[in-house]
Design a protein around this motif. Sequence first.
Motif, PDB file in Angstrom:
ATOM      1  N   LEU A  10      75.968  86.799  57.031  1.00 42.27           N
ATOM      2  CA  LEU A  10      75.335  88.070  56.690  1.00 42.27           C
ATOM      3  C   LEU A  10      75.872  89.221  57.528  1.00 42.27           C
ATOM      4  O   LEU A  10      76.008  90.345  57.026  1.00 42.27           O
ATOM      5  CB  LEU A  10      73.821  87.951  56.853  1.00 42.27           C
ATOM      6  CG  LEU A  10      73.154  87.002  55.848  1.00 42.27           C
ATOM      7  CD1 LEU A  10      71.683  86.845  56.158  1.00 42.27           C
ATOM      8  CD2 LEU A  10      73.348  87.502  54.426  1.00 42.27           C
ATOM      9  N   MET A  11      76.176  88.960  58.794  1.00 41.91           N
ATOM     10  CA  MET A  11      76.825  89.998  59.592  1.00 41.91           C
ATOM     11  C   MET A  11      78.201  90.323  59.022  1.00 41.91           C
ATOM     12  O   MET A  11      78.599  91.486  58.926  1.00 41.91           O
ATOM     13  CB  MET A  11      76.948  89.536  61.052  1.00 41.91           C
ATOM     14  CG  MET A  11      75.630  89.504  61.803  1.00 41.91           C
ATOM     15  SD  MET A  11      74.933  91.151  62.075  1.00 41.91           S
ATOM     16  CE  MET A  11      76.104  91.805  63.254  1.00 41.91           C
ATOM     17  N   GLY A  12      78.935  89.263  58.630  1.00 40.71           N
ATOM     18  CA  GLY A  12      80.265  89.474  58.083  1.00 40.71           C
ATOM     19  C   GLY A  12      80.240  90.288  56.804  1.00 40.71           C
ATOM     20  O   GLY A  12      80.970  91.285  56.672  1.00 40.71           O
ATOM     21  N   ILE A  13      79.389  89.907  55.845  1.00 39.05           N
ATOM     22  CA  ILE A  13      79.339  90.630  54.570  1.00 39.05           C
ATOM     23  C   ILE A  13      78.764  92.030  54.761  1.00 39.05           C
ATOM     24  O   ILE A  13      79.207  92.997  54.120  1.00 39.05           O
ATOM     25  CB  ILE A  13      78.524  89.840  53.526  1.00 39.05           C
ATOM     26  CG1 ILE A  13      78.727  90.412  52.119  1.00 39.05           C
ATOM     27  CG2 ILE A  13      77.048  89.823  53.860  1.00 39.05           C
ATOM     28  CD1 ILE A  13      80.043  90.102  51.506  1.00 39.05           C
ATOM     29  N   GLY A  14      77.769  92.153  55.679  1.00 38.84           N
ATOM     30  CA  GLY A  14      77.181  93.461  55.921  1.00 38.84           C
ATOM     31  C   GLY A  14      78.188  94.466  56.448  1.00 38.84           C
ATOM     32  O   GLY A  14      78.239  95.620  56.011  1.00 38.84           O
ATOM     33  N   LEU A  15      79.020  94.030  57.393  1.00 37.37           N
ATOM     34  CA  LEU A  15      80.026  94.926  57.964  1.00 37.37           C
ATOM     35  C   LEU A  15      81.186  95.151  57.002  1.00 37.37           C
ATOM     36  O   LEU A  15      81.669  96.281  56.855  1.00 37.37           O
ATOM     37  CB  LEU A  15      80.529  94.354  59.291  1.00 37.37           C
ATOM     38  CG  LEU A  15      79.486  94.296  60.416  1.00 37.37           C
ATOM     39  CD1 LEU A  15      80.031  93.542  61.626  1.00 37.37           C
ATOM     40  CD2 LEU A  15      79.035  95.695  60.819  1.00 37.37           C
ATOM     41  N   LEU A  16      81.628  94.089  56.334  1.00 39.39           N
ATOM     42  CA  LEU A  16      82.751  94.226  55.402  1.00 39.39           C
ATOM     43  C   LEU A  16      82.421  95.151  54.241  1.00 39.39           C
ATOM     44  O   LEU A  16      83.271  95.953  53.811  1.00 39.39           O
ATOM     45  CB  LEU A  16      83.166  92.852  54.863  1.00 39.39           C
ATOM     46  CG  LEU A  16      84.162  92.037  55.682  1.00 39.39           C
ATOM     47  CD1 LEU A  16      84.416  90.692  55.014  1.00 39.39           C
ATOM     48  CD2 LEU A  16      85.472  92.790  55.860  1.00 39.39           C
ATOM     49  N   GLN A  17      81.202  95.081  53.715  1.00 37.32           N
ATOM     50  CA  GLN A  17      80.877  95.908  52.560  1.00 37.32           C
ATOM     51  C   GLN A  17      80.777  97.393  52.927  1.00 37.32           C
ATOM     52  O   GLN A  17      80.979  98.254  52.070  1.00 37.32           O
ATOM     53  CB  GLN A  17      79.594  95.418  51.884  1.00 37.32           C
ATOM     54  CG  GLN A  17      78.335  95.477  52.713  1.00 37.32           C
ATOM     55  CD  GLN A  17      77.636  96.814  52.669  1.00 37.32           C
ATOM     56  OE1 GLN A  17      77.700  97.504  51.647  1.00 37.32           O
ATOM     57  NE2 GLN A  17      76.972  97.185  53.757  1.00 37.32           N
ATOM     58  N   THR A  18      80.481  97.702  54.209  1.00 33.67           N
ATOM     59  CA  THR A  18      80.496  99.113  54.605  1.00 33.67           C
ATOM     60  C   THR A  18      81.913  99.670  54.622  1.00 33.67           C
ATOM     61  O   THR A  18      82.123 100.865  54.487  1.00 33.67           O
ATOM     62  CB  THR A  18      79.871  99.294  56.003  1.00 33.67           C
ATOM     63  OG1 THR A  18      80.640  98.574  56.976  1.00 33.67           O
ATOM     64  CG2 THR A  18      78.434  98.811  56.025  1.00 33.67           C
ATOM     65  N   TRP A  19      82.899  98.776  54.767  1.00 37.65           N
ATOM     66  CA  TRP A  19      84.307  99.174  54.844  1.00 37.65           C
ATOM     67  C   TRP A  19      85.005  99.062  53.487  1.00 37.65           C
ATOM     68  O   TRP A  19      85.670  99.997  53.025  1.00 37.65           O
ATOM     69  CB  TRP A  19      85.021  98.293  55.886  1.00 37.65           C
ATOM     70  CG  TRP A  19      86.496  98.502  56.009  1.00 37.65           C
ATOM     71  CD1 TRP A  19      87.185  99.688  55.923  1.00 37.65           C
ATOM     72  CD2 TRP A  19      87.489  97.494  56.234  1.00 37.65           C
ATOM     73  NE1 TRP A  19      88.530  99.483  56.085  1.00 37.65           N
ATOM     74  CE2 TRP A  19      88.746  98.148  56.281  1.00 37.65           C
ATOM     75  CE3 TRP A  19      87.426  96.118  56.422  1.00 37.65           C
ATOM     76  CZ2 TRP A  19      89.938  97.448  56.494  1.00 37.65           C
ATOM     77  CZ3 TRP A  19      88.613  95.430  56.640  1.00 37.65           C
ATOM     78  CH2 TRP A  19      89.847  96.087  56.667  1.00 37.65           C
ATOM     79  N   LEU A  20      84.817  97.923  52.807  1.00 42.17           N
ATOM     80  CA  LEU A  20      85.556  97.644  51.578  1.00 42.17           C
ATOM     81  C   LEU A  20      84.736  97.823  50.311  1.00 42.17           C
ATOM     82  O   LEU A  20      85.314  97.887  49.215  1.00 42.17           O
ATOM     83  CB  LEU A  20      86.084  96.201  51.611  1.00 42.17           C
ATOM     84  CG  LEU A  20      87.037  95.832  52.756  1.00 42.17           C
ATOM     85  CD1 LEU A  20      87.321  94.340  52.738  1.00 42.17           C
ATOM     86  CD2 LEU A  20      88.321  96.631  52.653  1.00 42.17           C
ATOM     87  N   GLY A  21      83.408  97.860  50.438  1.00 37.34           N
ATOM     88  CA  GLY A  21      82.568  97.811  49.261  1.00 37.34           C
ATOM     89  C   GLY A  21      82.152  96.376  48.972  1.00 37.34           C
ATOM     90  O   GLY A  21      82.809  95.421  49.398  1.00 37.34           O
ATOM     91  N   LEU A  22      81.077  96.205  48.228  1.00 44.52           N
ATOM     92  CA  LEU A  22      80.492  94.887  48.054  1.00 44.52           C
ATOM     93  C   LEU A  22      81.374  93.938  47.248  1.00 44.52           C
ATOM     94  O   LEU A  22      81.466  92.745  47.567  1.00 44.52           O
ATOM     95  CB  LEU A  22      79.117  95.020  47.385  1.00 44.52           C
ATOM     96  CG  LEU A  22      78.251  93.763  47.312  1.00 44.52           C
ATOM     97  CD1 LEU A  22      78.077  93.133  48.695  1.00 44.52           C
ATOM     98  CD2 LEU A  22      76.895  94.073  46.701  1.00 44.52           C
ATOM     99  N   GLN A  23      82.043  94.434  46.209  1.00 45.94           N
ATOM    100  CA  GLN A  23      82.852  93.538  45.381  1.00 45.94           C
ATOM    101  C   GLN A  23      83.991  92.907  46.175  1.00 45.94           C
ATOM    102  O   GLN A  23      84.209  91.692  46.120  1.00 45.94           O
ATOM    103  CB  GLN A  23      83.418  94.287  44.174  1.00 45.94           C
ATOM    104  CG  GLN A  23      84.215  93.367  43.239  1.00 45.94           C
ATOM    105  CD  GLN A  23      84.810  94.102  42.058  1.00 45.94           C
ATOM    106  OE1 GLN A  23      84.766  95.328  41.991  1.00 45.94           O
ATOM    107  NE2 GLN A  23      85.382  93.369  41.124  1.00 45.94           N
TER     108      GLN A  23
END
Length: 445
Positions: free
Chosen positions: A394-407
């Motif tokens: 969840l930390m990984g997806i939370g931070l990544l989606q702020t940078w790359l977007g959720l998809q």
Amino acid sequence: MPSRTLAPRREILGWAMFDFANSSYTLLIITVVFGDLFTRVIVGDGPEYRLGNLLWSLSLAFSYLLVVVISPVAGAIMDYRAAKKRFLFASYVLTVITTAGLYWAAPGWVWLAIMLLILSNLGFALGESFVASFLPDLGPPEDLGKISGFGWALGYVGGLVAAMFVLLVLGEVSAENFERIRWVGPWTALFFMLAAIPTFLWVRELASPRALPPGQTYIGLGLSRVSHTLRHLDRHRDLAWLLLSVFFSMAGIAIIITYAFIYGAQVIQWDEETRRLMFVLVQLTAAAGAFVFGLIQDWFGARRTYVLTLVLWIIAILLIYLTPQIAAQAHRWLGLDWQAQQVFLVVGCIAGASLGACQSSTRTLVGLFAPPSRSAELFGFWGLAMKLAGVFGLMGIGLLQTWLGLQQAMLLCALLFGIALLLAGRIDERRGREAAEAHEAGVDV
């Protein structure tokens, strides 16, 4: 080690009813309703909701971190004091009270929503580990796969039953419908409270308590037993490989459970009818997957079943990522008027079939590899691996989606399942079972 006999059917049903009860929390609070409500209404930082998504991830990650601290020590104490049911009941009460309190998490009351979410998920996650520790007492090794699969399948049926009230009465997740949809917390708490009663009536505590050594505290005892298990994991190396693989696979599953319906709303942009249909299809395919794979586990092998589900997960994640492109290419090359949300429904069925089967097979493997005298402690480590995985994923997806977007960030799941697959190749199921039997016979202690 004395052979374990199959528990009475009523006791097995009572144990499985906790899965029936707690799936309402997973489905309605984490996966489908409250996560969407939290990100789009309570926080409401549209149009991409990146802050809401991040706060959602951080809240759940922190609650899982608390589980990581509590679960192994609690498991060791439960084994020593024969207190599994008492600890399970405490987690149940915490979940029910704090989930009901989510009613008061109104738009703008972000910190209240976060606090209640952390506490309710803490109770739920602890209970998930505590109830799993009863599994080795319910039957011989050759029946644990069927029992675990039955529990997980019944859990998805419970989730579907709980969801029907939301679908038919509470309606859609939106700011305009907030006064009705806010009742999802109290409804989930009521369903959980009533459905779990058979567990406390019918499941037995088979172990006998032992006196606390002079000068020792329960916390000190729990810490010393956890330390002993960590120092001697080399004697249970297949369990160690399993827990490491579980860390990565459950990181991926934590992301899917937490973000699947958020992804549907934000990326696929489905309508309310499709959301409702996904409700039903995922529960039915997950129940069928858990039940069918549970039946074949004892014949095919729990490790092989686990490996097969990891392969299915990798395929499902790639299809989830490619859903909009698949719909566009089907129209361009084949003239088919497919919408992305329709393709997403099909992909959801593949993911659903893998969901319960993957988690059930790991629970079975822990049951096979855990000596009965240390089952709560070792299931505590299983819970630790899953919750650490939740923090990481969840930390990984939370931070990544702020940078790359959720998809784009969702591709992280495919990587996690791939690593889990490689690690699962190191597990030898027969050797792990022999190590558990040797431990119980006193060969290695």
